[in-house]
Enzyme design. Structure first.
Site, PDB file in Angstrom:
ATOM      1  N   GLY A 184       0.872  -0.970  -0.093  1.00 13.00           N
ATOM      2  CA  GLY A 184      -0.183  -0.034  -0.294  1.00 13.00           C
ATOM      3  C   GLY A 184       0.609   1.239   0.155  1.00 13.00           C
ATOM      4  O   GLY A 184       1.366   1.265   0.753  1.00 13.00           O
ATOM      5  N   SER A 185       0.488   1.891  -0.667  1.00 15.47           N
ATOM      6  CA  SER A 185       1.444   3.282  -0.792  1.00 15.47           C
ATOM      7  C   SER A 185       0.242   4.592  -1.761  1.00 15.47           C
ATOM      8  O   SER A 185      -0.807   4.204  -1.310  1.00 15.47           O
ATOM      9  CB  SER A 185       2.430   3.054  -1.662  1.00 15.47           C
TER      10      SER A 185
END
Length: 215
Positions: A184-185
């Protein structure tokens, strides 16, 4: 008409470059535990979660082919528009949040030349947090027909590695793969002054497909 990640994909799905340090040990563990499951209760107990984890990794590191859309500036990332902010220098920042369910290979928003790729050390707070602006990140600059275009790949709480595929001086076509963020980013793109934003907060985006600017 908006494009969905599913309708935008075409052809076979490959595994993203830079995934092997995470993927190979997971798949190997699953394969060994499955092979030994008939002879060992311990291996049989490990086989189910190991196989599920390997399948999840294969899904996460997928890298589908895309039918690249027409438009001046296209989305560099799959995800959801988290914020649209005017910047002090007249530019507009569009921040795209990428969940673990999204494809994490990022693409060039425009054709041009990579003028710089800078790794900036930082923290690892969740990418949806405002403080994530100080996270580990890679800052890209492209020389394009609109002038300098800045794009920032930001690591999240789990994503502690960004893998650039290109170096300074590389030529890119719009929609070319330029790098991978593991897990996730967030990806930010800065539109030059005078360029109107075509997306809105909460809108889903598809890398190489969703148009970011408006004529």
């Amino acid at each position: 008409m908006p494009h969905s990640p599913h309708s935008a994909s075409r052809g076979p799905v490959r595994i993203a470059r830079g995934a092997s340090p995470w993927l190979l040990p997971t798949v190997a563990t699953a394969a060994v535990s499955l092979a030994r499951a008939r002879r060992s209760k311990r291996a049989a107990a490990l086989a189910v979660p190991a196989t599920a984890l390997a399948a999840g990794m294969l899904w996460f590191f997928r890298d589908p082919e895309r039918e690249i859309a027409q438009g001046r500036v296209i989305s560099p990332a799959d995800g959801v528009v988290q914020s649209i902010m005017p910047w002090k220098d007249g530019r507009t920042r569009v921040a795209i949040f990428m969940s673990p369910l999204n494809v994490h290979v990022n693409r060039a928003p425009m054709a041009g030349t990579v003028t710089s790729v800078e790794h900036v050390p930082g923290g690892f707070v969740p990418a949806f947090n405002k403080e994530s602006e100080n996270n580990e990140r890679v800052v890209w600059h492209f020389d394009t027909e609109l002038g300098d275009i800045e794009m920032v790949q930001i690591a999240g709480a789990v994503a502690r590695r960004i893998v650039p595929y290109l170096a300074q001086g590389a030529k890119v076509e719009q929609g070319d793969r330029i790098g991978l963020i593991r897990f996730g980013s967030r990806v930010d793109i800065y539109l030059p002054e005078g360029v109107e934003v075509a997306v809105e907060v909460g809108q889903a985006t598809t890398a190489g497909v969703t148009r970011i600017d408006r004529d």
